[in-house]
Design a protein around this motif. Structure first.
Motif, PDB file in Angstrom:
ATOM      1  N   ARG A 181       2.869   6.073  17.092  1.00 21.04           N
ATOM      2  CA  ARG A 181       4.257   6.105  16.634  1.00 21.04           C
ATOM      3  C   ARG A 181       4.393   7.036  15.434  1.00 21.04           C
ATOM      4  NH1 ARG A 181       4.949  -0.496  16.725  1.00 21.04           N
ATOM      5  NH2 ARG A 181       4.725  -0.767  18.973  1.00 21.04           N
ATOM      6  N   GLU A 182       5.410   7.861  15.468  1.00 24.22           N
ATOM      7  CA  GLU A 182       5.668   8.759  14.344  1.00 24.22           C
ATOM      8  C   GLU A 182       6.441   8.004  13.262  1.00 24.22           C
ATOM      9  OE1 GLU A 182       4.651  11.835  13.919  1.00 24.22           O
ATOM     10  OE2 GLU A 182       3.626  11.969  15.844  1.00 24.22           O
ATOM     11  N   VAL A 183       5.911   8.019  12.046  1.00 25.50           N
ATOM     12  CA  VAL A 183       6.593   7.351  10.940  1.00 25.50           C
ATOM     13  C   VAL A 183       6.622   8.280   9.735  1.00 25.50           C
ATOM     14  CG1 VAL A 183       6.070   4.988  11.637  1.00 25.50           C
ATOM     15  CG2 VAL A 183       4.418   6.251  10.281  1.00 25.50           C
ATOM     16  N   ALA A 184       7.699   8.183   8.967  1.00 24.22           N
ATOM     17  CA  ALA A 184       7.842   9.042   7.800  1.00 24.22           C
ATOM     18  C   ALA A 184       6.877   8.633   6.689  1.00 24.22           C
ATOM     19  CB  ALA A 184       9.284   8.994   7.290  1.00 24.22           C
ATOM     20  N   ASP A 185       6.671   7.325   6.560  1.00 27.11           N
ATOM     21  CA  ASP A 185       5.790   6.781   5.524  1.00 27.11           C
ATOM     22  C   ASP A 185       4.559   6.217   6.223  1.00 27.11           C
ATOM     23  OD1 ASP A 185       4.863   5.968   3.105  1.00 27.11           O
ATOM     24  OD2 ASP A 185       6.504   4.589   2.660  1.00 27.11           O
ATOM     25  N   PRO A 186       3.419   6.919   6.219  1.00 28.45           N
ATOM     26  CA  PRO A 186       2.251   6.507   7.022  1.00 28.45           C
ATOM     27  C   PRO A 186       1.826   5.065   6.752  1.00 28.45           C
ATOM     28  CG  PRO A 186       1.916   8.690   6.124  1.00 28.45           C
ATOM     29  CD  PRO A 186       3.155   8.166   5.483  1.00 28.45           C
ATOM     30  N   VAL A 187       1.510   4.367   7.842  1.00 27.03           N
ATOM     31  CA  VAL A 187       1.165   2.948   7.784  1.00 27.03           C
ATOM     32  C   VAL A 187      -0.348   2.783   7.811  1.00 27.03           C
ATOM     33  CG1 VAL A 187       1.337   0.746   9.010  1.00 27.03           C
ATOM     34  CG2 VAL A 187       3.330   2.254   8.864  1.00 27.03           C
ATOM     35  N   GLY A 188      -0.858   1.931   6.935  1.00 24.17           N
ATOM     36  CA  GLY A 188      -2.282   1.634   6.919  1.00 24.17           C
ATOM     37  C   GLY A 188      -2.622   0.399   7.728  1.00 24.17           C
ATOM     38  N   ILE A 189      -1.758  -0.626   7.628  1.00 22.16           N
ATOM     39  CA  ILE A 189      -2.027  -1.909   8.275  1.00 22.16           C
ATOM     40  C   ILE A 189      -0.732  -2.470   8.851  1.00 22.16           C
ATOM     41  CG2 ILE A 189      -2.850  -4.281   7.942  1.00 22.16           C
ATOM     42  CD1 ILE A 189      -4.429  -3.266   5.509  1.00 22.16           C
ATOM     43  N   PRO A 221       4.740  -3.727   8.864  1.00 21.11           N
ATOM     44  CA  PRO A 221       3.958  -2.521   8.578  1.00 21.11           C
ATOM     45  C   PRO A 221       3.748  -2.363   7.076  1.00 21.11           C
ATOM     46  CG  PRO A 221       6.238  -1.927   9.019  1.00 21.11           C
ATOM     47  CD  PRO A 221       6.155  -3.421   9.152  1.00 21.11           C
ATOM     48  N   LEU A 222       2.506  -2.231   6.658  1.00 19.48           N
ATOM     49  CA  LEU A 222       2.175  -1.988   5.259  1.00 19.48           C
ATOM     50  C   LEU A 222       1.734  -0.538   5.124  1.00 19.48           C
ATOM     51  CD1 LEU A 222       0.182  -5.263   4.457  1.00 19.48           C
ATOM     52  CD2 LEU A 222       2.595  -4.770   4.011  1.00 19.48           C
ATOM     53  N   THR A 223       2.518   0.234   4.400  1.00 19.93           N
ATOM     54  CA  THR A 223       2.228   1.660   4.278  1.00 19.93           C
ATOM     55  C   THR A 223       1.079   1.896   3.304  1.00 19.93           C
ATOM     56  OG1 THR A 223       3.772   2.021   2.445  1.00 19.93           O
ATOM     57  CG2 THR A 223       4.677   2.156   4.694  1.00 19.93           C
ATOM     58  N   TRP A 224       0.511   3.100   3.396  1.00 21.31           N
ATOM     59  CA  TRP A 224      -0.527   3.465   2.436  1.00 21.31           C
ATOM     60  C   TRP A 224       0.018   3.422   1.011  1.00 21.31           C
ATOM     61  CZ3 TRP A 224      -5.577   3.772   3.231  1.00 21.31           C
ATOM     62  CH2 TRP A 224      -6.034   3.918   4.539  1.00 21.31           C
ATOM     63  N   ARG A 225       1.286   3.793   0.846  1.00 23.65           N
ATOM     64  CA  ARG A 225       1.908   3.734  -0.479  1.00 23.65           C
ATOM     65  C   ARG A 225       1.892   2.309  -1.013  1.00 23.65           C
ATOM     66  NH1 ARG A 225       6.511   1.781  -1.210  1.00 23.65           N
ATOM     67  NH2 ARG A 225       7.272   2.237   0.883  1.00 23.65           N
ATOM     68  N   SER A 254       9.635  -2.541  -6.441  1.00 23.39           N
ATOM     69  CA  SER A 254       8.242  -2.148  -6.661  1.00 23.39           C
ATOM     70  C   SER A 254       7.809  -1.193  -5.561  1.00 23.39           C
ATOM     71  CB  SER A 254       7.333  -3.389  -6.646  1.00 23.39           C
ATOM     72  OG  SER A 254       5.973  -3.023  -6.562  1.00 23.39           O
ATOM     73  N   SER A 255       6.807  -0.382  -5.851  1.00 24.07           N
ATOM     74  CA  SER A 255       6.215   0.462  -4.811  1.00 24.07           C
ATOM     75  C   SER A 255       5.505  -0.370  -3.761  1.00 24.07           C
ATOM     76  CB  SER A 255       5.223   1.450  -5.441  1.00 24.07           C
ATOM     77  OG  SER A 255       5.896   2.389  -6.256  1.00 24.07           O
ATOM     78  N   GLN A 256       5.299  -1.660  -4.029  1.00 23.37           N
ATOM     79  CA  GLN A 256       4.658  -2.531  -3.052  1.00 23.37           C
ATOM     80  C   GLN A 256       5.607  -2.977  -1.947  1.00 23.37           C
ATOM     81  OE1 GLN A 256       2.206  -4.771  -6.503  1.00 23.37           O
ATOM     82  NE2 GLN A 256       2.027  -5.751  -4.523  1.00 23.37           N
ATOM     83  N   THR A 257       6.913  -2.762  -2.101  1.00 29.01           N
ATOM     84  CA  THR A 257       7.852  -3.145  -1.058  1.00 29.01           C
ATOM     85  C   THR A 257       7.953  -2.053  -0.007  1.00 29.01           C
ATOM     86  OG1 THR A 257       9.803  -2.180  -2.122  1.00 29.01           O
ATOM     87  CG2 THR A 257       9.198  -4.421  -2.768  1.00 29.01           C
ATOM     88  N   GLY A 258       8.526  -2.411   1.130  1.00 35.22           N
ATOM     89  CA  GLY A 258       8.635  -1.451   2.218  1.00 35.22           C
ATOM     90  C   GLY A 258       9.510  -0.259   1.904  1.00 35.22           C
ATOM     91  N   THR A 259      10.508  -0.445   1.040  1.00 35.39           N
ATOM     92  CA  THR A 259      11.431   0.650   0.737  1.00 35.39           C
ATOM     93  C   THR A 259      11.051   1.432  -0.508  1.00 35.39           C
ATOM     94  OG1 THR A 259      12.846  -0.858  -0.528  1.00 35.39           O
ATOM     95  CG2 THR A 259      13.366  -0.560   1.810  1.00 35.39           C
ATOM     96  N   GLY A 260      10.203   0.845  -1.352  1.00 40.37           N
ATOM     97  CA  GLY A 260       9.799   1.541  -2.571  1.00 40.37           C
ATOM     98  C   GLY A 260      10.524   1.036  -3.790  1.00 40.37           C
ATOM     99  N   LYS A 261      10.074   1.485  -4.978  1.00 39.24           N
ATOM    100  CA  LYS A 261      10.533   0.896  -6.230  1.00 39.24           C
ATOM    101  C   LYS A 261      11.949   1.281  -6.626  1.00 39.24           C
ATOM    102  CE  LYS A 261       8.420   4.565  -9.038  1.00 39.24           C
ATOM    103  NZ  LYS A 261       7.442   4.835 -10.121  1.00 39.24           N
ATOM    104  N   ASP A 262      12.574   2.225  -5.940  1.00 37.96           N
ATOM    105  CA  ASP A 262      13.928   2.621  -6.317  1.00 37.96           C
ATOM    106  C   ASP A 262      14.991   1.710  -5.709  1.00 37.96           C
ATOM    107  OD1 ASP A 262      12.987   4.734  -7.813  1.00 37.96           O
ATOM    108  OD2 ASP A 262      12.999   6.121  -6.122  1.00 37.96           O
TER     109      ASP A 262
END
Length: 512
Positions: free
Chosen positions: A149-157, A172-176, A365-373
């Motif tokens: 699957r193509e994803v904008a934010d690469p997934v690790g797990i 999906p947990l991204t590398w970020r 937080s950067s730990q969320t799926g959407t990011g800290k913003d």
């Protein structure tokens, strides 16, 4: 901060004879794990599974799973977790829904017709992995494998939530997110260690939870990233956990609430736990009375953590210095937000609430799926005090509305746990034609004790308002638990159905 992939690559600097993973009396060396990881990498590469490919792994607590993690994550692939503790039919359905490009599983799993057929029908490349052996177990036979699957934010797990209050969801947990979580943990605990430490040396860590759950998996990832040797229990037992603590003398070890009760009930000698400076707990709600009981008996502070699979682990918690300074004043809190994490409470319309006022918790937080913003709303009710301590007041999606009155299940469960004969309790809402929903409780008693429903209801009347008292209180030999030692709601409901169908008796002797 070293990235997870760079940290995994650094493992190749370790001595092949360095002990890496202990299971029972057996130590697996880095050389053994490395050879299997390299073999898996070669096979996956030959099968066209390069960076970004989604690889399913039946993720049991065994050495082969650790080698698979290194081979998959170390080359930027995505791991799709498959839970070996599920019935085969459910596991196969999960695999069919996830549609990984390839699947790694024990030989015994490939012998299950439903599992193998699912892989065949889905065009999944299959490998049987046992010990040092990697054998092709399923070839698509001309079928096109599932596309990555193509994803904008690469997934690790990709892994499931616990499903405590509803059907589990694959997250999906991204590398970020993974990198942010590791950075936050190190910022919170300072446990990264010096950069020049020789890989796979130093104090042995403990992995006590199933690694198919975020708590266990994060323990493994942290140990791999820090190149630490570790004990991995096949499953949690009080005996196994205590033996590992006694042998390796760690300073900190994880202990979920149910396991903590088990240690207390087993009356483990304090001498066996003398190395521990703290235990961490956070897979589910931690009753402060339980934490205080453990600390009083063993002199070991309980450092409560708060997090979720969606956040790639913990986002708030206690440290030992915080506990020493603040616990008596902030008892019941889950600690402060980790570095890089912001928390706030909001009303249902999104309005930010003042400090001290309870509402829906939101996380940035950067730990969320959407990011800290962006702010992500959780299912938890909570408040934050003027000193930054976070309190969980319940779950927004778990409240029982009984005739217009709100009942929080954990409040009722706590009241039942206060009974001297009750080892643990859980409460859920049952549909009621007149009142909407009513609370129903299920208790597990102390071994050898028999207590009637009426006695438990009478006990509750002294602690709860009338609308909070359960309409029924069932007793079961043992509360069913998920891989993270949380209550397995689906199995619990099945048990209640079986009790009601067999006999309406409400007085049952406890036994394990």
């Amino acid at each position: 901060m070293t990235s997870i992939r760079d940290a995994l690559a650094k493992l190749w600097e370790a001595d092949d004879d360095a002990p890496m993973i202990q299971q029972g009396d057996t130590w697996f060396t880095w050389g053994e794990v490395r050879l299997l990881a390299e073999k898996l990498d070669v096979e996956l590469t030959a099968a066209g599974c390069g960076e970004g490919s989604r690889i399913g792994v039946v993720l049991g607590n065994r050495m082969e799973s650790i080698a698979a993690l290194i081979a998959i994550l170390g080359k930027g692939r995505t791991i799709i977790t498959l839970n070996p503790m599920q019935p085969v039919a459910r596991l196969a359905a999960d695999m069919a829904g996830a549609r990984p490009r390839a699947v790694l599983a024990p030989t015994s799993m490939w012998a299950e017709v439903e599992f193998r057929t699912t892989a065949e029908d889905g065009g999944m490349i299959g490998f049987a992995v046992d010990g040092a052996d990697v054998v092709v177990a399923n070839s698509p036979d001309g079928k096109s494998p599932s596309p990555d699957r193509e994803v904008a934010d690469p997934v690790g797990i990709e892994m499931f939530t616990s499903g405590t209050t509803g059907p589990p969801k694959r997250i999906p947990l991204t590398w970020r997110q993974l990198e942010a979580a590791l950075t936050a943990v190190h910022g919170h605990t300072g446990a990264a260690g010096p950069d020049d430490r020789v890989p796979l040396t130093g104090r042995v860590a403990l992995v006590t939870l199933p690694i198919v759950h975020i708590g266990g998996l994060w323990g493994v990832l942290q140990n791999l990233a820090e190149a630490r040797p570790f004990v991995m229990l096949p499953r949690f037992t009080v005996e196994g956990w205590c033996a590992a603590v006694k042998e390796h003398e760690p300073k900190v070890a994880g202990l979920p609430p149910a396991a903590m009760r088990g240690v207390l009930s087993a009356d483990v000698p304090a001498e066996d736990l003398k190395s521990l400076r703290a235990v961490t707990a956070g897979t589910t709600f931690v009753n402060p009375d339980l934490a205080d009981e453990f600390t009083a008996k063993y002199g070991i502070p309980v450092l409560i953590m708060y997090g979720a699979t969606e956040f790639s682990g913990a986002i708030a918690g206690w440290t030992k210095p915080l506990h020493a300074q603040w616990w008596n004043k902030k008892r019941g809190s889950v600690g402060r937000a980790f570095p890089g994490v912001q928390l706030r409470a909001v009303a249902e319309d999104g309005a930010v609430l003042p400090l001290g006022e309870s509402g829906r918790l939101e996380v940035s937080s950067s730990q969320t799926g959407t990011g800290k913003d962006e702010w992500v709303r959780t299912s938890d009710l909570g408040h934050i005090d003027e000193d930054g301590f976070v309190y969980i007041d319940g779950r927004a999606d778990d409240a029982i509305i009984r005739g217009g009155f709100k009942v929080h299940p954990e409040t009722v469960a706590d009241a039942l746990r206060a009974h001297g004969s009750v080892l643990d309790a859980t409460v859920f809402g049952r549909d009621d034609e007149r009142l909407g929903k009513v609370p129903v409780a299920v208790v597990e008693l102390v071994d050898g004790i028999t207590v009637g429903e009426d006695e438990l209801k009478t006990f509750c009347r002294d602690q709860l308002t009338a609308y909070e008292i359960p309409v029924r209180i069932y007793t079961v030999p043992e509360l069913p638990r998920s891989v993270s030692l949380k209550i397995d709601r689906r199995r619990l409901l099945e048990m209640i159905s079986e009790i009601e169908q067999s006999a309406p008796a409400v007085t049952v002797a406890s036994g394990r």
